[in-house]
Enzyme design. Sequence first.
Site, PDB file in Angstrom:
ATOM      1  N   ARG A   1      -3.718  -0.319   5.328  1.00 24.26           N
ATOM      2  CA  ARG A   1      -4.152  -1.432   4.406  1.00 24.26           C
ATOM      3  C   ARG A   1      -3.227  -2.762   4.379  1.00 24.26           C
ATOM      4  O   ARG A   1      -3.811  -3.792   4.807  1.00 24.26           O
ATOM      5  CB  ARG A   1      -4.331  -0.867   3.185  1.00 24.26           C
TER       6      ARG A   1
ATOM      7  N   GLY B   1       1.548   3.665   2.929  1.00 26.45           N
ATOM      8  CA  GLY B   1       2.232   3.966   3.987  1.00 26.45           C
ATOM      9  C   GLY B   1       2.676   2.605   4.791  1.00 26.45           C
ATOM     10  O   GLY B   1       3.528   2.872   5.678  1.00 26.45           O
TER      11      GLY B   1
ATOM     12  N   CYS C   1       0.997  -1.252  -0.136  1.00 31.20           N
ATOM     13  CA  CYS C   1       0.055  -0.084  -0.059  1.00 31.20           C
ATOM     14  C   CYS C   1       0.792   1.232  -0.057  1.00 31.20           C
ATOM     15  O   CYS C   1       2.046   1.171  -0.269  1.00 31.20           O
ATOM     16  CB  CYS C   1      -0.939  -0.167   1.023  1.00 31.20           C
TER      17      CYS C   1
ATOM     18  N   ASP D   1      -7.788   4.348   0.835  1.00 31.15           N
ATOM     19  CA  ASP D   1      -7.238   4.454   1.924  1.00 31.15           C
ATOM     20  C   ASP D   1      -7.842   5.028   3.126  1.00 31.15           C
ATOM     21  O   ASP D   1      -8.606   6.081   3.015  1.00 31.15           O
ATOM     22  CB  ASP D   1      -6.051   5.488   1.655  1.00 31.15           C
TER      23      ASP D   1
END
Length: 150
Positions: free
Chosen positions: A14, A10, A8, A120
């Site tokens: 997720r 960061g 994902c 997100d």
Amino acid sequence: MSKILFVCTGNTCRSPMAEALARALWQEAGIEAEFLSAGLAAWGESPASPEAQKVMAEKGLDLSEHRSRSLTAEMVAEADLVLTMTRGHRDLIIERWPQFAHKVHTLWYHARGEDRDVLDPFGGTVEEYRQVAGEIEELLKRILEQEKGV
Ligand SMILES: N[C@@H](Cc1ccc(OP(=O)(O)O)cc1)C(=O)O
């Protein structure tokens, strides 16, 4: 043993949830596989977001030890399958490392053949995280069924 890498942005929301959910689902099914996760814009070694930790704890999964990591060429090279949360993530990976394009797919496409993104939840409510976790879990269950040949 197959190695599945979730990606994902960061690596705090997720993909860590996907990693933990997949590990639990595969283990429950008695299928051996290795799971890991990384972010395309992961910052330092951050813990999973408090909301992600809470939502996983509700499912009996512990994300407290998670620390975010940046995606590296080596991680992509070593994975058998790279599942991204969005088409943007997929496209970025393929742009950076075109030699691995064959094994990089979005989670939605790999599970259901649909061109959709897992959005997100960063900055959202716990309920929004719960919904995202539920979406990821459903998609993972679909992939697991395919692996079991159901
Ligand atoms: N928006 C964050 C970066 C970020 C983006 C998305 C995010 O969620 P996920 O881990 O699901 O990609 C986490 C962090 C920042 O400004 O630092």
